[in-house]
Structure formats: C-alpha cells, structure tokens
Design a protein around this motif. Structure first.
Motif, PDB file in Angstrom:
ATOM      1  N   HIS A  43       1.154  23.004  -0.374  1.00 26.87           N
ATOM      2  CA  HIS A  43       1.374  24.083  -1.337  1.00 26.87           C
ATOM      3  C   HIS A  43       0.228  24.253  -2.322  1.00 26.87           C
ATOM      4  O   HIS A  43       0.252  25.150  -3.160  1.00 26.87           O
ATOM      5  CB  HIS A  43       2.677  23.849  -2.092  1.00 26.87           C
ATOM      6  CG  HIS A  43       3.865  23.792  -1.173  1.00 26.87           C
ATOM      7  ND1 HIS A  43       4.403  24.912  -0.552  1.00 26.87           N
ATOM      8  CD2 HIS A  43       4.611  22.736  -0.741  1.00 26.87           C
ATOM      9  CE1 HIS A  43       5.414  24.551   0.206  1.00 26.87           C
ATOM     10  NE2 HIS A  43       5.569  23.221   0.100  1.00 26.87           N
ATOM     11  N   GLY A  44      -0.728  23.327  -2.307  1.00 26.31           N
ATOM     12  CA  GLY A  44      -1.868  23.493  -3.202  1.00 26.31           C
ATOM     13  C   GLY A  44      -2.475  22.180  -3.661  1.00 26.31           C
ATOM     14  O   GLY A  44      -2.159  21.106  -3.147  1.00 26.31           O
ATOM     15  N   ILE A  45      -3.354  22.329  -4.672  1.00 30.98           N
ATOM     16  CA  ILE A  45      -4.108  21.186  -5.205  1.00 30.98           C
ATOM     17  C   ILE A  45      -3.974  21.192  -6.735  1.00 30.98           C
ATOM     18  O   ILE A  45      -4.024  22.255  -7.361  1.00 30.98           O
ATOM     19  CB  ILE A  45      -5.613  21.306  -4.832  1.00 30.98           C
ATOM     20  CG1 ILE A  45      -5.807  21.281  -3.319  1.00 30.98           C
ATOM     21  CG2 ILE A  45      -6.417  20.204  -5.485  1.00 30.98           C
ATOM     22  CD1 ILE A  45      -7.248  21.522  -2.892  1.00 30.98           C
ATOM     23  N   ILE A  46      -3.853  19.958  -7.340  1.00 33.62           N
ATOM     24  CA  ILE A  46      -3.919  19.822  -8.798  1.00 33.62           C
ATOM     25  C   ILE A  46      -4.918  18.723  -9.125  1.00 33.62           C
ATOM     26  O   ILE A  46      -5.145  17.806  -8.323  1.00 33.62           O
ATOM     27  CB  ILE A  46      -2.540  19.532  -9.439  1.00 33.62           C
ATOM     28  CG1 ILE A  46      -1.905  18.274  -8.850  1.00 33.62           C
ATOM     29  CG2 ILE A  46      -1.617  20.727  -9.314  1.00 33.62           C
ATOM     30  CD1 ILE A  46      -0.662  17.836  -9.589  1.00 33.62           C
ATOM     31  N   GLU A  79      -3.023  16.677  -3.465  1.00 33.92           N
ATOM     32  CA  GLU A  79      -3.028  17.848  -2.594  1.00 33.92           C
ATOM     33  C   GLU A  79      -1.870  17.763  -1.603  1.00 33.92           C
ATOM     34  O   GLU A  79      -1.546  16.700  -1.081  1.00 33.92           O
ATOM     35  CB  GLU A  79      -4.365  17.882  -1.842  1.00 33.92           C
ATOM     36  CG  GLU A  79      -4.532  19.032  -0.888  1.00 33.92           C
ATOM     37  CD  GLU A  79      -5.896  19.004  -0.185  1.00 33.92           C
ATOM     38  OE1 GLU A  79      -6.152  19.950   0.568  1.00 33.92           O
ATOM     39  OE2 GLU A  79      -6.675  18.035  -0.376  1.00 33.92           O
TER      40      GLU A  79
END
Length: 190
Positions: free
Chosen positions: A25-28, A22
C-alpha cells in the motif's frame, strides 16, 4: 523486528539514519540522528564532596561521578596509599568507594582517579569520623484509656559537632506537628 543494532561505535557511525517501512500500500519514512559522544573524565560538574562524615563503626559510601565517555576505569587512594578491594573496602563499578566498620584510622584524604581512552582526572575529599548516634532511651509500649493523654520519650546520644533532629511517625507516616498541633505536642528537652 525493524531494529538496527550497531556494535563498537566509532565516529564514522554518526549521522542521520532513516528507517523505511514498505508494503503493497505504500512507503513511510522515519529519521533519527545518531551523535557519538566522547570526552575525557571531568569533575567540573560533579566534584567529590570536600568533607565526608562517617559514623564510628558504621558504613560510608564516597561517590565518584565524573562526566566521561566512554565509561572510565576507577581507582582510589588514601593519601599516597593505593586502595584495593578487601574485607572492609570495596570499589564499586560506578566508581563509589565503600568502607565498612569505620574507625579513626580511616580518616584522611581520599582521591578518586578516573581514566578512559580520552584522558584522566581526579577529585579529592576528606573523610572525618563522628561518634555514632544512638538511642539511649527508646519509647516504651503504653496502655492508655480512651480520652486520656499519653507521653512517649525518646533520648539519643550523638556527636557534639552535629545537630540532632527527632522525627516521630505513626504507622510509617511522619507526624506533622504544625498541622496536628491540637492532637500532638512535641516537648524538646535540652
């Protein structure tokens, strides 16, 4: 570093693991399954060779490779005698038994025992001694004029119960007599 280490695994550690990365800019996400393997030793897939040959005065390694989890502890016997590490005999960590300076007294039935916390198993093979193969007439250095023929000899003694094959090489590369029959010729004397 994004690494997860699990020590002294138990069956409770089995399952689906998920890594989450995380930032602003976001989560993967990434998933992986951890399976825990545990089994008693078995020689079903890889039994010891039933007959093992060793050259007189030479060295032999008898492999013992059972399937087991966790890794088993190994011990060996010759007949009813339990073997221990010594000057000529060594039991390796992978279970292999090494014997150096082999003599007729080393012939006999060898059994590998494998044991872990799940169970135990064993496998047996017979060690037989053969006479060592020896070069009795080695090739000699030859000076030949370009365009002439050269002949080199090699004679060996061997145990009569075994086949003998001569392999010639040039500068470390094996000569293929079928492909290079116009240049090289092999004469086998019986």
């Amino acid at each position: 570093k994004g690494e997860l280490r699990i020590q002294s695994l138990t069956f409770d550690d089995a399952g689906m693991y998920q890594c989450i990365a995380e930032n602003a800019h976001g989560i993967i996400y990434a998933n992986a399954e951890l399976k825990i393997v545990a089994s008693p030793p078995t020689f079903e897939l890889n039994p010891m060779k039933k007959k093992i040959l060793a050259a007189k005065g030479g060295r032999v390694i008898i492999e013992c490779k059972p399937k087991a989890a966790p890794k088993p502890k190994f011990s060996w016997s010759k007949g009813t005698e339990l073997l221990v590490n010594g000057s000529r005999i060594h039991i390796w960590d992978d279970g292999s038994l090494e014997i150096v300076n082999v003599t007729r007294l080393d012939e006999g039935r060898y059994t590998c025992f494998a044991e872990n916390n799940r169970g135990k198993a064993n496998s047996t093979g017979v060690l037989e001694m053969t006479e060592a193969t020896r070069i009795t007439l080695a090739p000699l250095n030859v000076d030949v004029t370009v365009g002439e023929n050269a002949t080199m000899q090699c004679i060996a003694s061997h145990d009569p119960s075994l086949d003998l094959t001569f392999i010639w090489s040039l500068n470390g590369f094996v000569i293929d007599f079928e492909k290079e029959h116009e240049h090289y010729e092999r004469n086998v004397m019986v």
